[in-house]
Design a protein around this motif. Structure first.
Motif, PDB file in Angstrom:
ATOM      1  N   TYR A  17       0.858  -1.042   0.021  1.00  0.00           N
ATOM      2  CA  TYR A  17      -0.047   0.159   0.195  1.00  0.00           C
ATOM      3  C   TYR A  17       0.805   1.434  -0.118  1.00  0.00           C
ATOM      4  CZ  TYR A  17      -3.346   3.437   1.374  1.00  0.00           C
ATOM      5  OH  TYR A  17      -4.461   4.371   1.252  1.00  0.00           O
ATOM      6  N   SER A  18       1.860   1.225   0.655  1.00  0.00           N
ATOM      7  CA  SER A  18       2.868   2.295   0.861  1.00  0.00           C
ATOM      8  C   SER A  18       3.906   2.121  -0.282  1.00  0.00           C
ATOM      9  CB  SER A  18       3.203   2.546   2.410  1.00  0.00           C
ATOM     10  OG  SER A  18       4.221   1.371   2.552  1.00  0.00           O
ATOM     11  N   LYS A  19       4.708   3.278  -0.366  1.00  0.00           N
ATOM     12  CA  LYS A  19       5.837   3.614  -1.268  1.00  0.00           C
ATOM     13  C   LYS A  19       7.157   3.961  -0.480  1.00  0.00           C
ATOM     14  CE  LYS A  19       7.287   5.634  -5.598  1.00  0.00           C
ATOM     15  NZ  LYS A  19       7.263   6.819  -6.665  1.00  0.00           N
ATOM     16  N   LYS A  20       8.083   3.046  -0.431  1.00  0.00           N
ATOM     17  CA  LYS A  20       9.309   3.367   0.102  1.00  0.00           C
ATOM     18  C   LYS A  20      10.403   4.049  -0.972  1.00  0.00           C
ATOM     19  CE  LYS A  20       9.160  -0.441   3.333  1.00  0.00           C
ATOM     20  NZ  LYS A  20       9.701  -1.724   3.756  1.00  0.00           N
ATOM     21  N   VAL A  21      11.036   5.071  -0.281  1.00  0.00           N
ATOM     22  CA  VAL A  21      12.066   5.710  -1.193  1.00  0.00           C
ATOM     23  C   VAL A  21      13.351   6.044  -0.082  1.00  0.00           C
ATOM     24  CG1 VAL A  21      12.690   7.800  -2.439  1.00  0.00           C
ATOM     25  CG2 VAL A  21      10.217   7.074  -2.484  1.00  0.00           C
ATOM     26  N   GLY A  22      14.240   5.223  -0.197  1.00  0.00           N
ATOM     27  CA  GLY A  22      15.343   5.340   0.793  1.00  0.00           C
ATOM     28  C   GLY A  22      14.879   4.705   2.012  1.00  0.00           C
ATOM     29  N   ASP A  23      14.969   5.979   3.171  1.00  0.00           N
ATOM     30  CA  ASP A  23      14.553   5.697   4.409  1.00  0.00           C
ATOM     31  C   ASP A  23      13.233   6.249   4.754  1.00  0.00           C
ATOM     32  OD1 ASP A  23      16.856   4.857   5.304  1.00  0.00           O
ATOM     33  OD2 ASP A  23      17.938   6.407   6.195  1.00  0.00           O
ATOM     34  N   ARG A  24      12.532   6.541   3.627  1.00  0.00           N
ATOM     35  CA  ARG A  24      11.402   7.318   3.942  1.00  0.00           C
ATOM     36  C   ARG A  24      10.089   6.306   3.271  1.00  0.00           C
ATOM     37  NH1 ARG A  24      14.826  11.372   3.378  1.00  0.00           N
ATOM     38  NH2 ARG A  24      14.366  13.310   4.689  1.00  0.00           N
ATOM     39  N   MET A  25       8.854   6.552   3.856  1.00  0.00           N
ATOM     40  CA  MET A  25       7.949   5.812   3.483  1.00  0.00           C
ATOM     41  C   MET A  25       6.620   6.584   3.172  1.00  0.00           C
ATOM     42  SD  MET A  25       5.510   2.624   5.398  1.00  0.00           S
ATOM     43  CE  MET A  25       6.652   1.491   5.414  1.00  0.00           C
ATOM     44  N   LEU A  26       6.070   6.798   2.120  1.00  0.00           N
ATOM     45  CA  LEU A  26       4.883   7.553   1.750  1.00  0.00           C
ATOM     46  C   LEU A  26       3.651   6.638   1.557  1.00  0.00           C
ATOM     47  CD1 LEU A  26       6.299   9.874  -0.977  1.00  0.00           C
ATOM     48  CD2 LEU A  26       5.936  10.303   1.448  1.00  0.00           C
ATOM     49  N   PHE A  27       2.382   7.013   2.369  1.00  0.00           N
ATOM     50  CA  PHE A  27       1.218   6.205   2.061  1.00  0.00           C
ATOM     51  C   PHE A  27       0.091   7.274   1.964  1.00  0.00           C
ATOM     52  CE2 PHE A  27       1.596   6.787   6.532  1.00  0.00           C
ATOM     53  CZ  PHE A  27       0.150   7.012   6.934  1.00  0.00           C
ATOM     54  N   ASN A  28      -0.826   7.079   1.247  1.00  0.00           N
ATOM     55  CA  ASN A  28      -2.172   7.585   1.061  1.00  0.00           C
ATOM     56  C   ASN A  28      -3.030   7.675   2.499  1.00  0.00           C
ATOM     57  OD1 ASN A  28      -4.785   8.618   0.244  1.00  0.00           O
ATOM     58  ND2 ASN A  28      -4.114   8.726  -1.795  1.00  0.00           N
ATOM     59  N   VAL A  29      -3.421   8.824   2.910  1.00  0.00           N
ATOM     60  CA  VAL A  29      -4.116   8.805   4.309  1.00  0.00           C
ATOM     61  C   VAL A  29      -5.640   8.353   4.129  1.00  0.00           C
ATOM     62  CG1 VAL A  29      -4.926  11.286   3.884  1.00  0.00           C
ATOM     63  CG2 VAL A  29      -4.370  10.288   6.331  1.00  0.00           C
ATOM     64  N   ASN A  30      -6.103   8.492   3.009  1.00  0.00           N
ATOM     65  CA  ASN A  30      -7.367   8.304   2.914  1.00  0.00           C
ATOM     66  C   ASN A  30      -7.469   6.755   2.047  1.00  0.00           C
ATOM     67  OD1 ASN A  30     -10.209   7.897   2.204  1.00  0.00           O
ATOM     68  ND2 ASN A  30     -10.406   9.918   1.001  1.00  0.00           N
ATOM     69  N   ALA A  31      -7.531   5.828   2.750  1.00  0.00           N
ATOM     70  CA  ALA A  31      -7.656   4.444   2.434  1.00  0.00           C
ATOM     71  C   ALA A  31      -9.171   3.890   1.930  1.00  0.00           C
ATOM     72  CB  ALA A  31      -7.154   3.299   3.324  1.00  0.00           C
ATOM     73  N   LEU A  32     -10.137   4.407   2.703  1.00  0.00           N
ATOM     74  CA  LEU A  32     -11.564   4.034   2.630  1.00  0.00           C
ATOM     75  C   LEU A  32     -12.656   4.520   1.862  1.00  0.00           C
ATOM     76  CD1 LEU A  32     -11.926   2.842   6.449  1.00  0.00           C
ATOM     77  CD2 LEU A  32     -11.625   1.341   4.292  1.00  0.00           C
ATOM     78  N   ASN A  33     -12.279   6.046   1.528  1.00  0.00           N
ATOM     79  CA  ASN A  33     -13.426   6.726   0.776  1.00  0.00           C
ATOM     80  C   ASN A  33     -12.783   7.822  -0.371  1.00  0.00           C
ATOM     81  OD1 ASN A  33     -16.052   7.514   0.105  1.00  0.00           O
ATOM     82  ND2 ASN A  33     -16.504   8.716   2.120  1.00  0.00           N
ATOM     83  N   ARG A  34     -12.111   7.454  -1.302  1.00  0.00           N
ATOM     84  CA  ARG A  34     -11.366   8.155  -1.977  1.00  0.00           C
ATOM     85  C   ARG A  34     -12.451   8.883  -3.347  1.00  0.00           C
ATOM     86  NH1 ARG A  34      -5.604   5.979  -3.394  1.00  0.00           N
ATOM     87  NH2 ARG A  34      -5.687   5.367  -1.285  1.00  0.00           N
ATOM     88  N   ASN A  35     -12.416   9.823  -3.419  1.00  0.00           N
ATOM     89  CA  ASN A  35     -13.128  10.322  -4.710  1.00  0.00           C
ATOM     90  C   ASN A  35     -12.290  10.398  -5.946  1.00  0.00           C
ATOM     91  OD1 ASN A  35     -15.780  11.890  -5.957  1.00  0.00           O
ATOM     92  ND2 ASN A  35     -13.736  13.152  -6.295  1.00  0.00           N
ATOM     93  N   THR A  36     -12.908   9.462  -7.051  1.00  0.00           N
ATOM     94  CA  THR A  36     -12.147   9.155  -8.105  1.00  0.00           C
ATOM     95  C   THR A  36     -12.945   9.695  -9.381  1.00  0.00           C
ATOM     96  OG1 THR A  36     -13.245   6.882  -8.418  1.00  0.00           O
ATOM     97  CG2 THR A  36     -11.142   7.118  -7.294  1.00  0.00           C
TER      98      THR A  36
END
Length: 639
Positions: free
Chosen positions: A516-535
Motif C-alpha cells: 500500500y505504501s511506497k518506500k524511497v530510501g529511509d522514507r515511506m509515503l502512504f495515502n491517508v485516505n484508504a476507505l473513501n477516496r473520490n475518483t
C-alpha cells in the motif's frame, strides 16, 4: 422547334427528379452542420395523425434516416407496437446506399414479431414488429413506412422530432386532424431557437421543424426528455379499451380512473380478511397496522408483469392477486390498498413516472392519459406530517422507503374525490448520508490491515441495500471494485446488516492489502485516505450547453484511526483543508493522537439543485480539488 422545346422541358424535369431523389436518399446532400458529431441524420420524419372520432384514430408515419456509422444503427426506429386493438394496415422498409440507389425492399412478413414486454411478464397481448437489418456499408438510408388504426384514442402521439443524442434532423413534420366536436389541448416545450412553422386552425394542427443539430450528452445535466423540443397533445374526449372518457384536468382524470379502472377491484376473500385482522389484533396505531400489512404483501407475493387489454392501465383484481400470489405494480398496489382497507387504513392508488436517473414529474398543468406515467405506488396520507409512500413491487424495500426510482417528483394521486397532484418524498442532503468509522494498521513492509464500519442512509442506502443478498463471491468482486484504487486486496470479513426499522445498511468489513505504501530510501509515503477516496471528476466541456443539474445531494463523514509501522515515525503531515462553496463543502484534517497513532477526519458534502451552465466549471474544479486532497500523503521516516 416544338420537339426541341419538349425535349428541353423533359430534360429539366428529369434533372429536377434526380436532384429531388438525391436530396431524399443520397448521403452526399446532407448539410455539413447536420453531419457534425452525428451517428445518424433524420432526413424526413412525417407523422400524420387522423383522430376521426373519440373511438377511432389512424396514424401514418414515413421516415427517412441516413445512418452514418455503426452507432447509428440503433436509431433507425423501424418498429411498430400492436395488440388486439391496434391493427397494422401498412408496414414496409426500403434501403438505399450512399448514392441513393435502392438496394433492398423489406415487407411486413420480413419483420421480427415478438412480445413487447420483458421476460418478467406472465402474459400480454402487446407485441412489436421490428426490423433487424445488418448493413453492408455505411452510410445508408432507410425509408420506413407504417400505418396503424386503433380504437384507443387516449394516447395521441406527441410531436418529438429529436429521439436520441447524436442524431440530427433535416426535416420533421407532424399533422393532427380532428373533428370539431373534440377539444384538443397542447403544451409546447423547448421550441425556442428552432426553425419552426406552425399551423393551428379548427380541426387541424401542423408543426414543422428543420435543421436541428445533434444533442450531445453532458454530465450533470437535466434529463434528455426535459431539454428536447416537444409538443404534448391530448383530447378531452377519448376512448380507452371501449370505455369513454371526458376529462380536462387531473381532478376529472382521477375520477375517471377511480370509477372505470379501480372500483370493484378491491374485494378480498373472507379467509384472507380473517387472517389480516388476526395479524393486527390489539394494535390501534394505523401506521403499525400498515407496516404489518406491507410485510404480509412482501412475504406472500412476488412481482410479475401482467399487461392484457385494459390491464395496461387497470390492475388485476385483489381477489386474483390473493389467489395467484403475484401481480405487477398496478395489481400489487391495488392489493395492498385493499388489505389496508380491511384494517381501516386509508390509502390512495398513485400513478407516476419512475426513473432512477432523474426526477421526472407529472406535468401539473397539462393532463394527458399517456406518456406522463409508467409506474404505480401507494400513498398513505398523513395529517400535519409528510405522507407515506409505499413501493409495493419490492420484497426487500423497508416500509415507507422509496429510492431514486420514485423520489422527489410530482405524481397523480387517485382519491375517491378525484385526482390530486402531490410530491413524493425528497431526501435531503443530510439524509443521504454515509458514515465510516474505521482503522487501519500499516506494517513495515507496506501492508495495511483495515477494519471499517460503514452506515448508509437515504439514497446512499438505496444504492447499496441490494448487496445484502449477494453471494460471497459476488460481494468479494463488489468490494474490490469499490476500492479499486487499492491493489492486492484480500477481503477477510464482510458482515452486512439491513436494518429496515432505521432504514440503514450497516457494513462491517475487514481486508488486507500488500504494497500500500511506497518506500524511497529511509522514507515511506502512504495515502491517508484508504476507505473513501473520490475518483470521479466530471467531464470537461469547452462550450457547455445545458444547466448544471445535481439531482440529489449527499454527505460523507469519515473518521479513521491510523496505526503507524513500528520502525517509522512521522516526518510530515498534510495541512488541514476546508473548502466551502455553493455546491457544498469538503473538510479534511489529520491529527496526532500519539507517536504511533493518527486520527483522520473527512467530511464531503454536495448540495442538490440546478445552477446556470456558467457554474459548471466551478463545480468541476470543486471535484478536482476534492480528488487532489483525497490523494494527499503522509511522509514517514525510518527511526
Amino acid at each position: 422547334m416544338f420537339i426541341k422545346s419538349v425535349c428541353t422541358v423533359l430534360l429539366v424535369f428529369s434533372s429536377l427528379t434526380i436532384v429531388s431523389q438525391e436530396n431524399l436518399y443520397s448521403s452526399s446532400t446532407i448539410p455539413e452542420n447536420l453531419k457534425k458529431s452525428a451517428n445518424a441524420v433524420v432526413r424526413l420524419n412525417d407523422i400524420d395523425v387522423s383522430l376521426e372520432s373519440s373511438k377511432k384514430m389512424v396514424i401514418k408515419k414515413k421516415s427517412l434516416i441516413t445512418v452514418l456509422n455503426k452507432e447509428g444503427d440503433d436509431n433507425i426506429d423501424a418498429y411498430v407496437f400492436y395488440d388486439d386493438d391496434v391493427h397494422i394496415k401498412e408496414l414496409e422498409v426500403l434501403v438505399y446506399n450512399k448514392f441513393g440507389d435502392l438496394i433492398k425492399k423489406i415487407k411486413e412478413k420480413d419483420f421480427k414479431d415478438i412480445s413487447a414486454v420483458d421476460g418478467g411478464t406472465l402474459y400480454s397481448d402487446s407485441r412489436v414488429k421490428y426490423l433487424e437489418y445488418t448493413p453492408i456499408d455505411y452510410p445508408y438510408t432507410l425509408e420506413f413506412t407504417c400505418e396503424t388504426e386503433t380504437g384507443n384514442t387516449a394516447f395521441i402521439p406527441p410531436f418529438s422530432p429529436i429521439t436520441d443524442y447524436f442524431v440530427s434532423v433535416e426535416t420533421s413534420k407532424y399533422t393532427l386532424n380532428y373533428p370539431e366536436d373534440i377539444t384538443i389541448r397542447k403544451k409546447e416545450k423547448n421550441l425556442e431557437g428552432f426553425q419552426f412553422e406552425k399551423e393551428d386552425t379548427i380541426g387541424k394542427l401542423v408543426y414543422k421543424v428543420k435543421n436541428i443539430e445533434v444533442y450531445k450528452p453532458e454530465d450533470y445535466s437535466p434529463s434528455f426528455r426535459n431539454i428536447i423540443p416537444k409538443v404534448l397533445l391530448a383530447a378531452n374526449q377519448f376512448t380507452y379499451e371501449e370505455v369513454y372518457a371526458s376529462v380536462d384536468d387531473w381532478n376529472s382524470m382521477g375520477i375517471w380512473f377511480q370509477e372505470n379502472l379501480l372500483n370493484g377491484r378491491n374485494h378480498i376473500t373472507e379467509e384472507t380478511k380473517k387472517h389480516i385482522l388476526k395479524l393486527v389484533e390489539g394494535i390501534d396505531d394505523p401506521i403499525e397496522k400498515a407496516k404489518i400489512v406491507y410485510k404480509y404483501v412482501q412475504d406472500n407475493t412476488r412481482y410479475i408483469s401482467v399487461q392484457v387489454g385494459i390491464g395496461g392501465m387497470q390492475p388485476i383484481s385483489a381477489l386474483e392477486v390473493d389467489k395467484v400470489k403475484y401481480g405487477d405494480c398496478k395489481g400489487l398496489t391495488n392489493y395492498t390498498k385493499s388489505l389496508l382497507e380491511v384494517v381501516g387504513v386509508n390509502s390512495n392508488y398513485t400513478r407516476l413516472y419512475a426513473s432512477p436517473s432523474s426526477q421526472i414529474s407529472v406535468d401539473k398543468d397539462f393532463v394527458s392519459f399517456g406518456g406522463q406515467t409508467n409506474h404505480v405506488i401507494l400513498n398513505i396520507p398523513q395529517e400535519n406530517q409528510d405522507d407515506i409512500w409505499l413501493e409495493c413491487t419490492s420484497q426487500k424495500v423497508p416500509f415507507g422507503f422509496i429510492g431514486e426510482f420514485t423520489d422527489d417528483r410530482d405524481v397523480l394521486v387517485v382519491t375517491p374525490e378525484g385526482g390530486k397532484i402531490k410530491h413524493t418524498k425528497k431526501y435531503t442532503t443530510n439524509e443521504n448520508s454515509q458514515t465510516i468509522e474505521g482503522s487501519f494498521a500499516l506494517s513495515d513492509d507496506g501492508t495495511i490491515d483495515v477494519t471499517a464500519n460503514v452506515v448508509s442512509k437515504g439514497i446512499q442506502y438505496d444504492n447499496k441495500y441490494w448487496i445484502e443478498t449477494e453471494t460471497a463471491r459476488d460481494l468479494d468482486v463488489y468490494y474490490k471494485k469499490r476500492w479499486s484504487y487499492i491493489n492486492n486486496i484480500t477481503i477477510n470479513k464482510k458482515d452486512i446488516t439491513n436494518n429496515k426499522d432505521s432504514v440503514a445498511l450497516i457494513e462491517n468489513i475487514k481486508f488486507l492489502a500488500t504494497n500500500y505504501s511506497k518506500k524511497v530510501g529511509d522514507r515511506m509515503l502512504f495515502n491517508v485516505n484508504a476507505l473513501n477516496r473520490n475518483t470521479n471528476i466530471p467531464d470537461r466541456y469547452r462550450a457547455r450547453k445545458y444547466p448544471l443539474k445535481i439531482n440529489r445531494g449527499f454527505i460523507d463523514v469519515d473518521e479513521v484511526e491510523i496505526k503507524l509501522p513500528k520502525s517509522y515515525k512521522v516526518e510530515a503531515l498534510p495541512n488541514k483543508v476546508v473548502i466551502e462553496n455553493k455546491f457544498g463543502h469538503y473538510k479534511e484534517e489529520l491529527t496526532v493522537k500519539d507517536e504511533k497513532t493518527l486520527i483522520y477526519k473527512r467530511e464531503f458534502m454536495v448540495n442538490d439543485g440546478e445552477f446556470p451552465k456558467e457554474d459548471y466549471n466551478g463545480f468541476r474544479n470543486f471535484y478536482k480539488e476534492v480528488t487532489k486532497q483525497d490523494n494527499s500523503k503522509v511522509a514517514l521516516i525510518k527511526i
